[in-house]
Design a protein around this motif. Sequence first.
Motif, PDB file in Angstrom:
ATOM      1  N   ILE A 189       0.857  -1.180   0.000  1.00 57.15           N
ATOM      2  CA  ILE A 189       0.000   0.000   0.000  1.00 57.15           C
ATOM      3  C   ILE A 189       0.900   1.240   0.000  1.00 57.15           C
ATOM      4  CG2 ILE A 189      -1.772   1.281   1.266  1.00 57.15           C
ATOM      5  CD1 ILE A 189      -2.585  -1.411   2.543  1.00 57.15           C
ATOM      6  N   ILE A 190       0.634   2.149  -0.911  1.00 56.52           N
ATOM      7  CA  ILE A 190       1.454   3.359  -1.047  1.00 56.52           C
ATOM      8  C   ILE A 190       0.557   4.580  -0.889  1.00 56.52           C
ATOM      9  CG2 ILE A 190       2.984   4.666  -2.577  1.00 56.52           C
ATOM     10  CD1 ILE A 190       3.293   1.872  -4.115  1.00 56.52           C
ATOM     11  N   THR A 191       0.911   5.489   0.012  1.00 52.81           N
ATOM     12  CA  THR A 191       0.160   6.742   0.132  1.00 52.81           C
ATOM     13  C   THR A 191       1.016   7.891  -0.391  1.00 52.81           C
ATOM     14  OG1 THR A 191       0.877   7.507   2.331  1.00 52.81           O
ATOM     15  CG2 THR A 191      -0.827   5.805   2.255  1.00 52.81           C
ATOM     16  N   THR A 192       0.383   8.797  -1.102  1.00 54.46           N
ATOM     17  CA  THR A 192       1.097   9.910  -1.719  1.00 54.46           C
ATOM     18  C   THR A 192       0.119  11.020  -2.076  1.00 54.46           C
ATOM     19  OG1 THR A 192       2.562  10.524  -3.554  1.00 54.46           O
ATOM     20  CG2 THR A 192       0.857   8.899  -4.021  1.00 54.46           C
ATOM     21  N   ARG A 193       0.647  12.213  -2.296  1.00 50.04           N
ATOM     22  CA  ARG A 193      -0.172  13.312  -2.817  1.00 50.04           C
ATOM     23  C   ARG A 193      -0.159  13.320  -4.345  1.00 50.04           C
ATOM     24  NH1 ARG A 193       2.176  18.354   0.833  1.00 50.04           N
ATOM     25  NH2 ARG A 193       2.464  17.169   2.768  1.00 50.04           N
ATOM     26  N   ASP A 194       0.684  12.483  -4.933  1.00 40.69           N
ATOM     27  CA  ASP A 194       1.008  12.557  -6.359  1.00 40.69           C
ATOM     28  C   ASP A 194       0.520  11.309  -7.101  1.00 40.69           C
ATOM     29  OD1 ASP A 194       2.134  12.953  -8.819  1.00 40.69           O
ATOM     30  OD2 ASP A 194       4.185  13.213  -8.105  1.00 40.69           O
ATOM     31  N   LYS A 195      -0.662  11.384  -7.708  1.00 35.71           N
ATOM     32  CA  LYS A 195      -1.184  10.236  -8.451  1.00 35.71           C
ATOM     33  C   LYS A 195      -0.295   9.852  -9.629  1.00 35.71           C
ATOM     34  CE  LYS A 195      -5.215   8.393 -10.852  1.00 35.71           C
ATOM     35  NZ  LYS A 195      -6.593   8.650 -11.348  1.00 35.71           N
ATOM     36  N   PRO A 196       0.224  10.817 -10.433  1.00 37.26           N
ATOM     37  CA  PRO A 196       1.112  10.434 -11.539  1.00 37.26           C
ATOM     38  C   PRO A 196       2.329   9.624 -11.090  1.00 37.26           C
ATOM     39  CG  PRO A 196       0.394  12.695 -11.828  1.00 37.26           C
ATOM     40  CD  PRO A 196      -0.089  12.257 -10.466  1.00 37.26           C
ATOM     41  N   LEU A 197       2.779   9.855  -9.857  1.00 38.80           N
ATOM     42  CA  LEU A 197       3.903   9.084  -9.327  1.00 38.80           C
ATOM     43  C   LEU A 197       3.531   7.602  -9.230  1.00 38.80           C
ATOM     44  CD1 LEU A 197       6.747   9.137  -7.954  1.00 38.80           C
ATOM     45  CD2 LEU A 197       5.557   9.470  -5.789  1.00 38.80           C
ATOM     46  N   LEU A 198       2.310   7.335  -8.818  1.00 36.71           N
ATOM     47  CA  LEU A 198       1.826   5.951  -8.733  1.00 36.71           C
ATOM     48  C   LEU A 198       1.756   5.324 -10.119  1.00 36.71           C
ATOM     49  CD1 LEU A 198      -1.087   6.468  -6.166  1.00 36.71           C
ATOM     50  CD2 LEU A 198       1.119   5.385  -5.694  1.00 36.71           C
ATOM     51  N   LEU A 199       1.166   6.046 -11.054  1.00 37.70           N
ATOM     52  CA  LEU A 199       0.997   5.515 -12.408  1.00 37.70           C
ATOM     53  C   LEU A 199       2.345   5.249 -13.068  1.00 37.70           C
ATOM     54  CD1 LEU A 199      -1.932   7.814 -13.618  1.00 37.70           C
ATOM     55  CD2 LEU A 199      -2.054   5.512 -12.625  1.00 37.70           C
ATOM     56  N   ALA A 200       3.310   6.134 -12.832  1.00 36.37           N
ATOM     57  CA  ALA A 200       4.645   5.948 -13.414  1.00 36.37           C
ATOM     58  C   ALA A 200       5.321   4.701 -12.870  1.00 36.37           C
ATOM     59  CB  ALA A 200       5.509   7.180 -13.135  1.00 36.37           C
ATOM     60  N   HIS A 201       4.955   4.291 -11.670  1.00 46.10           N
ATOM     61  CA  HIS A 201       5.540   3.087 -11.060  1.00 46.10           C
ATOM     62  C   HIS A 201       4.725   1.835 -11.397  1.00 46.10           C
ATOM     63  CE1 HIS A 201       8.421   1.308  -8.314  1.00 46.10           C
ATOM     64  NE2 HIS A 201       7.446   0.680  -7.663  1.00 46.10           N
ATOM     65  N   GLY A 202       3.700   2.005 -12.193  1.00 42.34           N
ATOM     66  CA  GLY A 202       2.888   0.854 -12.581  1.00 42.34           C
ATOM     67  C   GLY A 202       1.810   0.500 -11.583  1.00 42.34           C
ATOM     68  N   VAL A 203       1.479   1.433 -10.698  1.00 43.44           N
ATOM     69  CA  VAL A 203       0.418   1.190  -9.709  1.00 43.44           C
ATOM     70  C   VAL A 203      -0.867   1.783 -10.266  1.00 43.44           C
ATOM     71  CG1 VAL A 203      -0.322   1.532  -7.325  1.00 43.44           C
ATOM     72  CG2 VAL A 203       2.120   1.340  -7.854  1.00 43.44           C
ATOM     73  N   TYR A 204      -1.704   0.923 -10.848  1.00 40.82           N
ATOM     74  CA  TYR A 204      -2.924   1.394 -11.502  1.00 40.82           C
ATOM     75  C   TYR A 204      -4.170   1.172 -10.647  1.00 40.82           C
ATOM     76  CZ  TYR A 204       0.328   1.247 -15.406  1.00 40.82           C
ATOM     77  OH  TYR A 204       1.433   1.446 -16.217  1.00 40.82           O
ATOM     78  N   SER A 205      -4.038   0.406  -9.601  1.00 37.22           N
ATOM     79  CA  SER A 205      -5.159   0.212  -8.678  1.00 37.22           C
ATOM     80  C   SER A 205      -5.041   1.275  -7.591  1.00 37.22           C
ATOM     81  CB  SER A 205      -5.095  -1.194  -8.067  1.00 37.22           C
ATOM     82  OG  SER A 205      -6.214  -1.435  -7.255  1.00 37.22           O
ATOM     83  N   THR A 206      -5.856   2.327  -7.701  1.00 34.02           N
ATOM     84  CA  THR A 206      -5.708   3.478  -6.809  1.00 34.02           C
ATOM     85  C   THR A 206      -7.030   3.877  -6.173  1.00 34.02           C
ATOM     86  OG1 THR A 206      -6.041   5.062  -8.609  1.00 34.02           O
ATOM     87  CG2 THR A 206      -3.774   4.384  -8.153  1.00 34.02           C
ATOM     88  N   TYR A 207      -6.903   4.549  -5.045  1.00 35.82           N
ATOM     89  CA  TYR A 207      -8.076   5.080  -4.340  1.00 35.82           C
ATOM     90  C   TYR A 207      -7.832   6.549  -4.045  1.00 35.82           C
ATOM     91  CZ  TYR A 207     -11.500   5.974  -0.680  1.00 35.82           C
ATOM     92  OH  TYR A 207     -12.523   6.510   0.069  1.00 35.82           O
ATOM     93  N   GLU A 208      -8.742   7.398  -4.518  1.00 32.09           N
ATOM     94  CA  GLU A 208      -8.616   8.822  -4.251  1.00 32.09           C
ATOM     95  C   GLU A 208      -9.270   9.154  -2.920  1.00 32.09           C
ATOM     96  OE1 GLU A 208      -9.452  13.232  -6.230  1.00 32.09           O
ATOM     97  OE2 GLU A 208     -10.263  11.411  -7.201  1.00 32.09           O
ATOM     98  N   MET A 209      -8.484   9.700  -2.025  1.00 34.71           N
ATOM     99  CA  MET A 209      -8.959  10.063  -0.685  1.00 34.71           C
ATOM    100  C   MET A 209      -9.614  11.441  -0.769  1.00 34.71           C
ATOM    101  SD  MET A 209      -8.785   8.694   2.391  1.00 34.71           S
ATOM    102  CE  MET A 209      -9.083   9.190   4.093  1.00 34.71           C
ATOM    103  N   ASN A 210     -10.942  11.470  -0.662  1.00 40.73           N
ATOM    104  CA  ASN A 210     -11.676  12.728  -0.673  1.00 40.73           C
ATOM    105  C   ASN A 210     -11.974  13.178   0.747  1.00 40.73           C
ATOM    106  OD1 ASN A 210     -11.953  13.044  -3.549  1.00 40.73           O
ATOM    107  ND2 ASN A 210     -13.379  11.313  -3.495  1.00 40.73           N
TER     108      ASN A 210
END
Length: 432
Positions: free
Chosen positions: A342-363
């Motif tokens: 599980i990876i938490t970050t403010r930067d969604k593109p950072l996840l996608l660049a690492h191949g992490v496509y299963s994401t949850y946006e914290m609203n």
Amino acid sequence: MAFQEVSSSSSSSLSSTSSSSSSTRQWVYDVFLSFRGEDTRNNFTAHLYDALVRMAINTYRDDDDLKRGENISPALLKAIEESRISVIVFSQNYASSSWCLDELVKILECRETMEQIVVPVFYKVDPSEVRHQRKSFGVAFAKHEERFKDKQMMVQKWRTALTQVSNLSGWHLGNRSEPEFIREIIEWVNLILVKKTYFQVAQYPVGIESRVQKVKSLLDIEKNDRIRMVGIFGTRGIGKTTLSKAIYNSIDAQFECSCFLENISEASSQKDGLIQLQNKLLSKILGNSSQVVDNVDRGSTLIKQRLSRLRILLVLDDVDDSLQLEKLAGKCDWFGLGSRIIITTRDKPLLLAHGVYSTYEMNGLDHDESLQLFCWNAFKRDKPNDGYVEIAEDAVRHSGGLPLDLTTLGLALKKKRYTLLEKKTGRVQKNF
């Protein structure tokens, strides 16, 4: 450390597929000691108990054999249920006690339903004697068969329990000295208690549970034939770390090993920060506190080599640079089948660049959740006190649903109310 595989199967006392969560349970005791009093009360078990107590490990030891009736007392059943770990000392006459066997059945029930950790200790008996009820265990069961002719299902339940528990990883005295044996058990128990100490998530966990369930659906923990990385992203103060801690607490018991690396952005900015994070990851998973990494590239290789066969849970909290991911969790094949990262970050593109496509946006929290969180912090209740409705609504609008801001504003109002009351009365009332 020599926690030994004395089983004939791959069963593990550290994992469970139970649906209940030990993270939300308040354990009263760290350890429950099950033993045959006539065999070990005044020698081995006494020494083991004293060693546990000296390590400040809260241990329940039943010393009431002389007053025992036919059935286990409710108080003893309760003590078993309230213990994080059950240590069962198998000695030559353990199976001759129907009380001990009933106790064993209850312990294994708690392992299945409450995620209790169960570890057998074989004291001057071979695990195979327990597993197959041979020698003194066979003699004891021959007597049970005769005594309980009308309760054969109960006797069979005892046999099944002995076979099941002897297939768990545990400790066998063998030819070692008892002091050495006890020392190894204590070290293991202490390590497990440290590993299984859960995070305090939030004083007022408003809105967390529904979000936990959404991320858990992405993790798909029941699928052990795959490794999955899931990202949680959102703005500062939105509650990403709080959510990841709650998820970690709820699923940790289902993994062989686990590690939560917090504040990665801050930690990696320090001198040799990534190296220290790699060392922390390895020491948490492998149970070795020594510093084994002195170079970040070698550290990455070592993580892949040592963890690729383990089913682990890893949380990388507050990642803000691709290098942090590359050196701590480069690819899924760094970890064993069934692992979840599980990876938490403010930067969604950072996840996608690492191949992490299963994401949850914290609203942010919705209006009702925001109002509840603010009020819990300001008034210790889920709605505003009389005369504060407008102030509470202003705070909700100002916060934008950010839990951090709602908590800060609520505590600020609470402090102001305390100050006004103290000026007015000259004292502060308790539970204000």
